[in-house]
Design a protein around this motif. Structure first.
Motif, mmCIF file in Angstrom:
data_model
loop_
_atom_site.group_PDB
_atom_site.id
_atom_site.type_symbol
_atom_site.label_atom_id
_atom_site.label_comp_id
_atom_site.label_asym_id
_atom_site.label_seq_id
_atom_site.Cartn_x
_atom_site.Cartn_y
_atom_site.Cartn_z
ATOM 1 N N SER A 127 -4.422 1.390 -4.606
ATOM 2 C CA SER A 127 -3.234 1.413 -3.753
ATOM 3 C C SER A 127 -2.783 0.015 -3.350
ATOM 4 O O SER A 127 -1.835 -0.135 -2.574
ATOM 5 C CB SER A 127 -3.511 2.244 -2.495
ATOM 6 O OG SER A 127 -3.846 3.576 -2.837
ATOM 7 N N GLY A 128 -3.474 -1.005 -3.820
ATOM 8 C CA GLY A 128 -3.052 -2.364 -3.544
ATOM 9 C C GLY A 128 -3.834 -3.072 -2.462
ATOM 10 O O GLY A 128 -3.502 -4.206 -2.097
ATOM 11 N N VAL A 129 -4.877 -2.441 -1.936
ATOM 12 C CA VAL A 129 -5.695 -3.075 -0.901
ATOM 13 C C VAL A 129 -6.644 -4.069 -1.562
ATOM 14 O O VAL A 129 -7.315 -3.747 -2.555
ATOM 15 C CB VAL A 129 -6.506 -2.019 -0.110
ATOM 16 C CG1 VAL A 129 -7.448 -2.694 0.874
ATOM 17 C CG2 VAL A 129 -5.569 -1.072 0.617
ATOM 18 N N ASN A 130 -6.711 -5.277 -1.015
ATOM 19 C CA ASN A 130 -7.686 -6.266 -1.477
ATOM 20 C C ASN A 130 -9.024 -5.921 -0.830
ATOM 21 O O ASN A 130 -9.337 -6.359 0.280
ATOM 22 C CB ASN A 130 -7.245 -7.673 -1.102
ATOM 23 C CG ASN A 130 -8.116 -8.744 -1.756
ATOM 24 O OD1 ASN A 130 -9.283 -8.519 -2.053
ATOM 25 N ND2 ASN A 130 -7.538 -9.917 -1.982
ATOM 26 N N VAL A 131 -9.803 -5.094 -1.518
ATOM 27 C CA VAL A 131 -11.039 -4.556 -0.949
ATOM 28 C C VAL A 131 -12.037 -5.660 -0.623
ATOM 29 O O VAL A 131 -12.659 -5.654 0.446
ATOM 30 C CB VAL A 131 -11.660 -3.521 -1.916
ATOM 31 C CG1 VAL A 131 -13.051 -3.109 -1.446
ATOM 32 C CG2 VAL A 131 -10.759 -2.292 -2.026
ATOM 33 N N ASP A 132 -12.196 -6.622 -1.518
ATOM 34 C CA ASP A 132 -13.165 -7.700 -1.279
ATOM 35 C C ASP A 132 -12.793 -8.508 -0.040
ATOM 36 O O ASP A 132 -13.649 -8.805 0.802
ATOM 37 C CB ASP A 132 -13.233 -8.619 -2.500
ATOM 38 C CG ASP A 132 -13.969 -7.979 -3.672
ATOM 39 O OD1 ASP A 132 -14.487 -6.856 -3.497
ATOM 40 O OD2 ASP A 132 -14.008 -8.589 -4.763
ATOM 41 N N ARG B 55 -6.366 0.034 14.822
ATOM 42 C CA ARG B 55 -5.386 1.120 14.850
ATOM 43 C C ARG B 55 -3.953 0.673 14.584
ATOM 44 O O ARG B 55 -3.121 1.476 14.142
ATOM 45 C CB ARG B 55 -5.444 1.820 16.225
ATOM 46 C CG ARG B 55 -6.764 2.512 16.496
ATOM 47 C CD ARG B 55 -7.017 3.623 15.512
ATOM 48 N NE ARG B 55 -8.279 4.307 15.778
ATOM 49 C CZ ARG B 55 -8.760 5.286 15.021
ATOM 50 N NH1 ARG B 55 -8.077 5.680 13.954
ATOM 51 N NH2 ARG B 55 -9.914 5.847 15.308
ATOM 52 N N ARG B 56 -3.654 -0.596 14.840
ATOM 53 C CA ARG B 56 -2.255 -1.023 14.776
ATOM 54 C C ARG B 56 -1.960 -2.108 13.748
ATOM 55 O O ARG B 56 -0.785 -2.395 13.502
ATOM 56 C CB ARG B 56 -1.821 -1.538 16.164
ATOM 57 C CG ARG B 56 -1.945 -0.509 17.272
ATOM 58 C CD ARG B 56 -1.012 0.660 17.054
ATOM 59 N NE ARG B 56 -1.122 1.650 18.119
ATOM 60 C CZ ARG B 56 -0.475 2.819 18.121
ATOM 61 N NH1 ARG B 56 0.309 3.120 17.107
ATOM 62 N NH2 ARG B 56 -0.633 3.669 19.111
ATOM 63 N N ARG B 57 -2.977 -2.717 13.191
ATOM 64 C CA ARG B 57 -2.746 -3.810 12.256
ATOM 65 C C ARG B 57 -3.108 -3.387 10.830
ATOM 66 O O ARG B 57 -3.902 -2.468 10.610
ATOM 67 C CB ARG B 57 -3.553 -5.062 12.637
ATOM 68 C CG ARG B 57 -3.338 -5.543 14.062
ATOM 69 C CD ARG B 57 -1.874 -5.794 14.372
ATOM 70 N NE ARG B 57 -1.285 -6.798 13.485
ATOM 71 C CZ ARG B 57 0.002 -7.063 13.434
ATOM 72 N NH1 ARG B 57 0.858 -6.397 14.202
ATOM 73 N NH2 ARG B 57 0.447 -7.995 12.616
ATOM 74 N N ALA B 58 -2.519 -4.098 9.850
ATOM 75 C CA ALA B 58 -2.757 -3.776 8.442
ATOM 76 C C ALA B 58 -4.236 -3.911 8.083
ATOM 77 O O ALA B 58 -4.776 -3.088 7.338
ATOM 78 C CB ALA B 58 -1.905 -4.686 7.559
ATOM 79 N N MET C 222 0.849 -1.195 0.000
ATOM 80 C CA MET C 222 0.000 0.000 0.000
ATOM 81 C C MET C 222 0.880 1.238 0.000
ATOM 82 O O MET C 222 1.824 1.340 0.777
ATOM 83 C CB MET C 222 -0.879 -0.014 1.261
ATOM 84 C CG MET C 222 -1.893 1.120 1.318
ATOM 85 S SD MET C 222 -2.987 0.896 2.744
ATOM 86 C CE MET C 222 -4.004 2.332 2.545
ATOM 87 N N SER C 223 0.564 2.188 -0.833
ATOM 88 C CA SER C 223 1.404 3.377 -0.938
ATOM 89 C C SER C 223 1.214 4.292 0.244
ATOM 90 O O SER C 223 0.215 4.242 0.943
ATOM 91 C CB SER C 223 1.060 4.126 -2.230
ATOM 92 O OG SER C 223 -0.220 4.682 -2.135
ATOM 93 N N VAL C 224 2.188 5.156 0.453
ATOM 94 C CA VAL C 224 2.123 6.097 1.574
ATOM 95 C C VAL C 224 0.952 7.036 1.412
ATOM 96 O O VAL C 224 0.270 7.392 2.362
ATOM 97 C CB VAL C 224 3.450 6.888 1.678
ATOM 98 C CG1 VAL C 224 3.357 7.942 2.756
ATOM 99 C CG2 VAL C 224 4.602 5.948 1.956
ATOM 100 N N ALA C 225 0.662 7.440 0.164
ATOM 101 C CA ALA C 225 -0.422 8.394 -0.071
ATOM 102 C C ALA C 225 -1.766 7.817 0.343
ATOM 103 O O ALA C 225 -2.606 8.509 0.890
ATOM 104 C CB ALA C 225 -0.453 8.776 -1.555
ATOM 105 N N THR D 112 -11.019 -7.532 2.461
ATOM 106 C CA THR D 112 -11.173 -6.670 3.636
ATOM 107 C C THR D 112 -12.628 -6.625 4.084
ATOM 108 O O THR D 112 -12.931 -6.739 5.277
ATOM 109 C CB THR D 112 -10.684 -5.243 3.320
ATOM 110 O OG1 THR D 112 -9.300 -5.288 2.973
ATOM 111 C CG2 THR D 112 -10.867 -4.328 4.514
ATOM 112 N N LYS D 113 -13.544 -6.483 3.134
ATOM 113 C CA LYS D 113 -14.967 -6.461 3.476
ATOM 114 C C LYS D 113 -15.409 -7.796 4.064
ATOM 115 O O LYS D 113 -16.136 -7.838 5.062
ATOM 116 C CB LYS D 113 -15.800 -6.134 2.235
ATOM 117 C CG LYS D 113 -15.714 -4.686 1.779
ATOM 118 C CD LYS D 113 -16.658 -4.455 0.602
ATOM 119 C CE LYS D 113 -16.647 -3.001 0.174
ATOM 120 N NZ LYS D 113 -17.576 -2.754 -0.954
#
Length: 341
Positions: free
Chosen positions: A229-234, A208-211, A1-4, A236-237
Motif C-alpha cells: 500500500s506504499g508504507v515504508n515498513v523499514d 491516532r492522528r499522524r501518518a 497509502m490506499s484507502v483499503a 516505520t519500524k
C-alpha cells in the motif's frame, strides 16, 4: 497509502474497537479493585504522600511503556530499554560531572537512547535479525557500556540542579515555622508525573492522528499489505525503535535525577514491567493492536501492585513472583483475544 490499507472493513474495525474498549475497561476495573483492596488493608494507602509515591514510581514504567507500546504495535519487542535507561542516565551523569549544564547533558542522554533505538531498528530491518535477538544484544551492549564507563561505580555529587527533574514539584507550598523549621503545606504535583502526562498525550496524538501512527498500526496488522500500500515498513519500524530508545533515555534522566546519582546498575528488569504494562493495557504481542491510554492503566496497575505489596510487608522476591504471574495471565488473555479475532 490506499484507502483499503488505511481503513479496514467497517465491521472488522468496529469489532476491534469494541474489543479494545472492553479490555481497557476490564483493566480499569482491575486497577480500581486493587486500590480498594490495598486501601481496606492499610488506611495510609490512600494518603496524599503515598499517592505521590505511586505517581513517581509509575512515571518511569509509564515512560518506557509508551515507547514499548509503539514497538509492540509494529509486531516487535524491545528488551534493551532497561539497559538503555541505565546507559542514558549514566551518560547524563558523566556529562554533568564533566561540567556541562544539566539541560544539555539530559538532552544528550535522550539522544544516546535514541541512537541505541536507531541501531536496534537498523539491525532488525536491514540485517533481518529478529527483534528478540537484536534487542537482547543491545541490552547486553548498553549495560556493559554503562558499567565500563563508570567502572561499575555510581556517579555522585552531581549537584542540586541534577535532582530538580526527579524531585521537584509544581505548586509545592512550604511554610516557614517560627522555630526556623519548614512544614510542607502542599507537596505539589511531581515533575515526573507532569512529564509522563505530556509524553502520553503526545504519544496518543502521534498514534491516532499522524501518518506515522497509522503506518505503525498498518505495519503491525499486516506488514506485506502495508508495504504493497506504499508504507515504508523499514522506516516505520526504525522510527518506532528510535522513539522507544529516546523514551528510555527520558526515563533514565528521571530515575537518575530522583536518586541524584547516576547508577549504571539501575533499570534491571524494567523491560519486563514495560511489556507487562503494554499487554495488560490491551496491546497485542501479535502486533497491530494497542494504545497509550491502555498502557497507562497497565503501568498504574503494576505501580499500585508494587506499592501495595510493599506497604503490606511482602518481600521483593514474592513481588517478582506475583508480577510474573500477572505477565503470564496478561499474555494468555492476549492469545485468547487474538484467536477469537
Amino acid at each position: 497509502m490506499s484507502v483499503a490499507a488505511e481503513e479496514p472493513h467497517p465491521l472488522g474495525r468496529i469489532g476491534r474497537i469494541s474489543a479494545g474498549t472492553f479490555h481497557q475497561l476490564s483493566a480499569l476495573m482491575t486497577l480500581a479493585m486493587l486500590i480498594a483492596i490495598f486501601a481496606f488493608g492499610n488506611a495510609a494507602f490512600l494518603s496524599v504522600n503515598n499517592g505521590l509515591t505511586v505517581l513517581l514510581q509509575t512515571s518511569v514504567i509509564g515512560l518506557i511503556g509508551i515507547g514499548m507500546t509503539m514497538v509492540i504495535i509494529t509486531g516487535g519487542i524491545d528488551l534493551s530499554v532497561g539497559s538503555v535507561l541505565a546507559l542514558s542516565g549514566t551518560a547524563a551523569g558523566l556529562m554533568v560531572k564533566a561540567g556541562l549544564p544539566v539541560p544539555v547533558a539530559m538532552s544528550a542522554a535522550v539522544l544516546v537512547g535514541a541512537f541505541c533505538g536507531f541501531i536496534n531498528g537498523v539491525v532488525i530491518t536491514k540485517m533481518r535479525i529478529t527483534p528478540f535477538v537484536a534487542t537482547l544484544g543491545m541490552m547486553m551492549i548498553a549495560r556493559g557500556t554503562a558499567l565500563q564507563l563508570t567502572g561499575a561505580a555510581p556517579i555522585s555529587q552531581l549537584g542540586e540542579a541534577f535532582g530538580v527533574l526527579g524531585n521537584g514539584a509544581l505548586f509545592r507550598h512550604v511554610e516557614k515555622l517560627p522555630n526556623g523549621l519548614s512544614r510542607v503545606v502542599f507537596p505539589g504535583i511531581p515533575y515526573p508525573a507532569i512529564l509522563l502526562l505530556i509524553v502520553a498525550i503526545c504519544g496518543a496524538y502521534l498514534l491516532r492522528r499522524r501518518a506515522l501512527g497509522r503506518h505503525i498500526y498498518a505495519t503491525g496488522s499486516n506488514e506485506e499489505a502495508a508495504r504493497l500500500s506504499g508504507v515504508n515498513v523499514d522506516a516505520t519500524k526504525i522510527a518506532a525503535y528510535v522513539l522507544s530508545g529516546a523514551l528510555a533515555g527520558v526515563a533514565g534522566n528521571v530515575l537518575m535525577s530522583r536518586l541524584v546519582t547516576a547508577q549504571p546498575n539501575e533499570g534491571v528488569m524494567y523491560e519486563l514491567d514495560a511489556i507487562a504494562a503494554a499487554v495488560i493495557g490491551g496491546a497485542s504481542l501479535m502486533g497491530g493492536v494497542g494504545g497509550i491510554s491502555g498502557t497507562m492503566i497497565g503501568a498504574f496497575i503494576i505501580g499500585v501492585l508494587r506499592n501495595g505489596l510493599n506497604m503490606s510487608g511482602v518481600s521483593a522476591f514474592i513481588q517478582q513472583i506475583i508480577i510474573g504471574f500477572v505477565v503470564i495471565l496478561a499474555v494468555f488473555i492476549d492469545q485468547l483475544r487474538s484467536n477469537r479475532r
